[in-house]
Design an enzyme around this catalytic site. Structure first.
Site, PDB file in Angstrom:
ATOM      1  N   TYR A  44       0.832  -1.208   0.000  1.00 25.78           N
ATOM      2  CA  TYR A  44       0.000   0.000   0.000  1.00 25.78           C
ATOM      3  C   TYR A  44       0.865   1.257   0.000  1.00 25.78           C
ATOM      4  CZ  TYR A  44      -3.290   3.555   1.667  1.00 25.78           C
ATOM      5  OH  TYR A  44      -4.043   4.697   1.803  1.00 25.78           O
TER       6      TYR A  44
ATOM      7  N   LYS B 283       1.059   4.095  -3.049  1.00 22.99           N
ATOM      8  CA  LYS B 283       0.753   5.511  -2.832  1.00 22.99           C
ATOM      9  C   LYS B 283       1.986   6.380  -3.056  1.00 22.99           C
ATOM     10  CE  LYS B 283      -3.627   5.172  -1.902  1.00 22.99           C
ATOM     11  NZ  LYS B 283      -4.627   5.701  -2.858  1.00 22.99           N
TER      12      LYS B 283
END
Length: 235
Positions: free
Chosen positions: A142, A146
């Site tokens: 994750y 990002k």
């Protein structure tokens, strides 16, 4: 003639809020997602099994046929999702693959769309995360996805990126959004530190409506909410 915007991820909690908000201000709204948003004027429904190239080709063709050649005011990418895991987690690779498809693939496609359909001095927003401004050992995939989104946003704001003249690329980096899913999974959390979806809708509308109100092109805009009040900081 109505001003047009595109919301990538228009069926998610934030995307749905954006569709409704901009519709209420008489924008023609196109939603791109795996499912239709009944509030949108136009829906581009994706096949999750298609690879990045096929999805990009399909979306481009759909927008070309539905926009009547009119450039759009803004492309708001709020697609994404969360999946955790450190390197030893049994779902580490699976979760990392998922979040890269959700965040990085959608970001690359919106960059391509902006180069073709965004008007001069238009706005492209991307969905980063405050967590990606630091290490994320418990959610490596994750954080990496990002961080890649943040990198793409900064690169698009640089010269020779292929973006339209005088356009702006801004990447939001929220800490926690006040969504139904977050309330479901974190019922005991202090929601006064969560950023309301309507705040982001109003912020995006201000940036679309008044280009002079936008932060410096390429900014990562961190959203910090405390006691129900949200402050912006730039990275």
């Amino acid at each position: 003639m109505s001003k047009q915007i595109i919301v990538y991820g228009g069926r998610g909690a934030l995307g749905d809020c954006l569709v409704r908000y901009f519709k209420s201000r008489n924008f023609k709204v196109t939603s791109i997602d795996l499912k239709e948003n009944e509030q949108a004027d136009i829906n581009i429904t994706l096949n999750d099994a298609e690879n990045l190239e096929k999805q990009a080709e399909f979306i481009t063709e759909q927008i070309q046929s539905s926009s009547n050649g009119e450039p759009v005011e803004a492309i708001l990418n709020v697609a994404g999702g969360w999946a955790g895991g450190n390197a030893h987690d049994k779902n580490f690779i699976k979760n990392s693959d998922l979040v890269f498809k959700q965040s990085v693939n959608s970001t690359l496609i919106t960059a391509s769309l902006a180069s073709k359909f965004l008007k001069e001095d238009g706005l492209l927003t991307l969905a980063g995360a405050a967590a990606a401004l630091d290490v994320t050992p418990g959610m490596i995939g994750y954080g990496a996805a990002k961080a890649a989104t943040i990198h793409i946003g900064k690169s698009l704001a640089a010269s020779n990126s292929g973006m339209p003249k005088n356009s702006s690329v801004l990447t939001i980096a929220p800490i926690t959004l006040d969504t139904p899913m977050n309330r479901k999974w974190m019922p005991k959390a202090d929601t006064s530190t969560w950023t309301p979806l309507e705040y982001i809708a109003e912020l995006f509308y201000k940036w679309v409506d008044d280009p002079s109100s936008r932060p410096v092109n390429g900014s990562v805009v961190k959203l910090t909410t405390k006691d129900g009040n949200t402050e912006l900081s730039y990275h």
